[in-house]
Scaffold this active site. Structure first.
Site, PDB file in Angstrom:
ATOM      1  CB  THR A 172      -0.807  -0.094   1.305  1.00 13.81           C
ATOM      2  OG1 THR A 172      -1.624  -1.229   1.195  1.00 13.81           O
ATOM      3  CG2 THR A 172      -1.624   1.116   1.616  1.00 13.81           C
ATOM      4  CB  VAL A 201     -13.766  -2.510   2.220  1.00 13.55           C
ATOM      5  CG1 VAL A 201     -13.157  -1.151   2.506  1.00 13.55           C
ATOM      6  CG2 VAL A 201     -14.577  -2.462   0.927  1.00 13.55           C
ATOM      7  N   GLY A 224      -0.730  -2.519   6.369  1.00 14.26           N
ATOM      8  CA  GLY A 224      -0.619  -3.806   7.050  1.00 14.26           C
ATOM      9  C   GLY A 224      -1.901  -4.586   6.910  1.00 14.26           C
TER      10      GLY A 224
HETATM   11  N1  ASP Z   1      -3.835  -2.297   4.679  1.00 16.55           N
HETATM   12  C1  ASP Z   1      -4.098  -2.818   3.367  1.00 16.55           C
HETATM   13  C2  ASP Z   1      -5.371  -3.619   3.404  1.00 16.55           C
HETATM   14  O1  ASP Z   1      -5.601  -4.328   4.346  1.00 16.55           O
HETATM   15  C3  ASP Z   1      -2.993  -3.684   2.844  1.00 16.55           C
HETATM   16  C4  ASP Z   1      -1.573  -3.206   3.043  1.00 16.55           C
HETATM   17  O2  ASP Z   1      -1.329  -2.191   3.682  1.00 16.55           O
HETATM   18  O3  ASP Z   1      -0.650  -3.874   2.546  1.00 16.55           O
HETATM   19  O4  ASP Z   1      -6.119  -3.560   2.459  1.00 16.55           O
END
Ligand code: ASP
Length: 303
Positions: A172, A201, A224
């Site tokens: 992300t 989501v 995360g």
């Molecule tokens: N936080 C994001 C989600 O759960 C994924 C990520 O940050 O890698 O969609």
């Protein structure tokens, strides 16, 4: 003068980064540095933190190196569904979109939700028809196509069941900034997690979880395992502890990320406070991140 402090922090996701090749690492570091320096110019020249974070996140969305916009990962049905949100700490205005599939820059659409609607979060078809109405750039899903990300999904599906999410080594993206007027802004954008259920989501478009900005306190962008970040309201929690417990940004941010680790929540966050102090804690092997403020030099790190 203390109130003239300003700066920006960006991230390109937290995760298992141990098998990044040297070349990949260099490409990522270069993109993060360039993006940071251009975004920093915006606030150095008197621009708003809101403009700086939108610019930084849209730059990273346009790069296939990160899991947002162009580099988004695939859900179980081999579809890319993207989420993004933005918040301006001056008046707590916020905008977000979730499960969009054809928007070139989800973060820009999120900002339009903030500026042009009475709502905070638009999802799916409604978000896409709003985008059409206002002339936001729409692209064919093939624009987001990535053989690498498809392989990643198919490999994951061979190994695991539908309900198991994969936290990829690519991540992300997000940005937090403080401008010369003392306004704090935060923005986050993602393709989510590989093999997520269609319609899932995560925390990224959830104000208070993935993104938070509150003038005179702090701004946070998370990355995360989103379900944990929602349940623990991570982005707001960092600011709440500062506000009510009088903690420093560093202590508050570190504690929140350490506590998440204890319950199995992997990830990290970037944060900036009203004095341009920054914090970038993570409990994963690495987190792609960089910062520059009027009192600290450009710094780009992965591990
Ligand atoms: N936080 C994001 C989600 O759960 C994924 C990520 O940050 O890698 O969609």
């Amino acid at each position: 003068m203390a109130d003239e402090n300003f700066g920006i922090v960006i991230h390109g996701g937290a995760g298992v980064l141990s098998n990044l090749s040297h070349e990949q690492q260099q490409k990522i570091e270069k993109k993060i540095s360039q993006t940071l320096l251009s975004a920093y110019e915006i606030i150095k020249n008197g621009g708003t933190s809101l403009d700086a974070v939108e610019f930084a996140v849209s730059e990273l969305e346009d790069s296939p190196l990160f899991n947002a916009g162009r580099g988004s990962v695939y859900n179980f049905d081999e579809v890319q569904e993207m989420d993004a949100s933005v918040m301006f700490g001056k008046d707590r205005s916020a905008g977000a979109v979730a499960s969009v599939k054809n928007i070139k820059n989800p973060i820009s659409l999120a900002r339009k939700v903030l500026e042009e609607t009475e709502h905070v979060l638009l999802v799916g078809d409604g978000a896409e028809s709003f985008a059409k109405d206002i002339g936001e750039q729409i692209v064919d899903p093939s624009y987001f196509h990535s053989d690498k990300n498809l392989k990643r999904l198919r490999k994951a599906k061979d190994k695991i069941t539908q309900t198991t999410l994969v936290h990829d080594k690519i991540g992300t993206v997000g940005a937090v900034a403080l401008d010369k007027e003392g306004n704090i802004a935060a923005a986050t954008s993602t393709g989510g997690m590989t093999n997520k259920m269609p319609g899932r989501v995560g925390d990224t478009p959830i104000i208070g979880s993935g993104t938070w900005a509150q003038n005179d306190v702090c701004g946070v962008s998370s990355t995360g395992h989103g379900e944990f970040f929602i349940k623990f309201q991570v982005a707001k929690e960092v600011c709440t502890r500062m506000e009510y417990l009088n903690q420093s940004l560093k202590k508050s941010a570190n504690d929140v990320i350490n506590e998440l680790m204890k319950v199995g929540g992997s990830g990290g966050l970037i944060a900036i406070d009203k004095d341009a102090n920054i914090a970038t804690p993570f409990n994963t092997d690495g987190m792609i991140r960089g910062s520059i403020t009027n009192k600290s030099n450009l710094l780009v790190e992965i591990y």
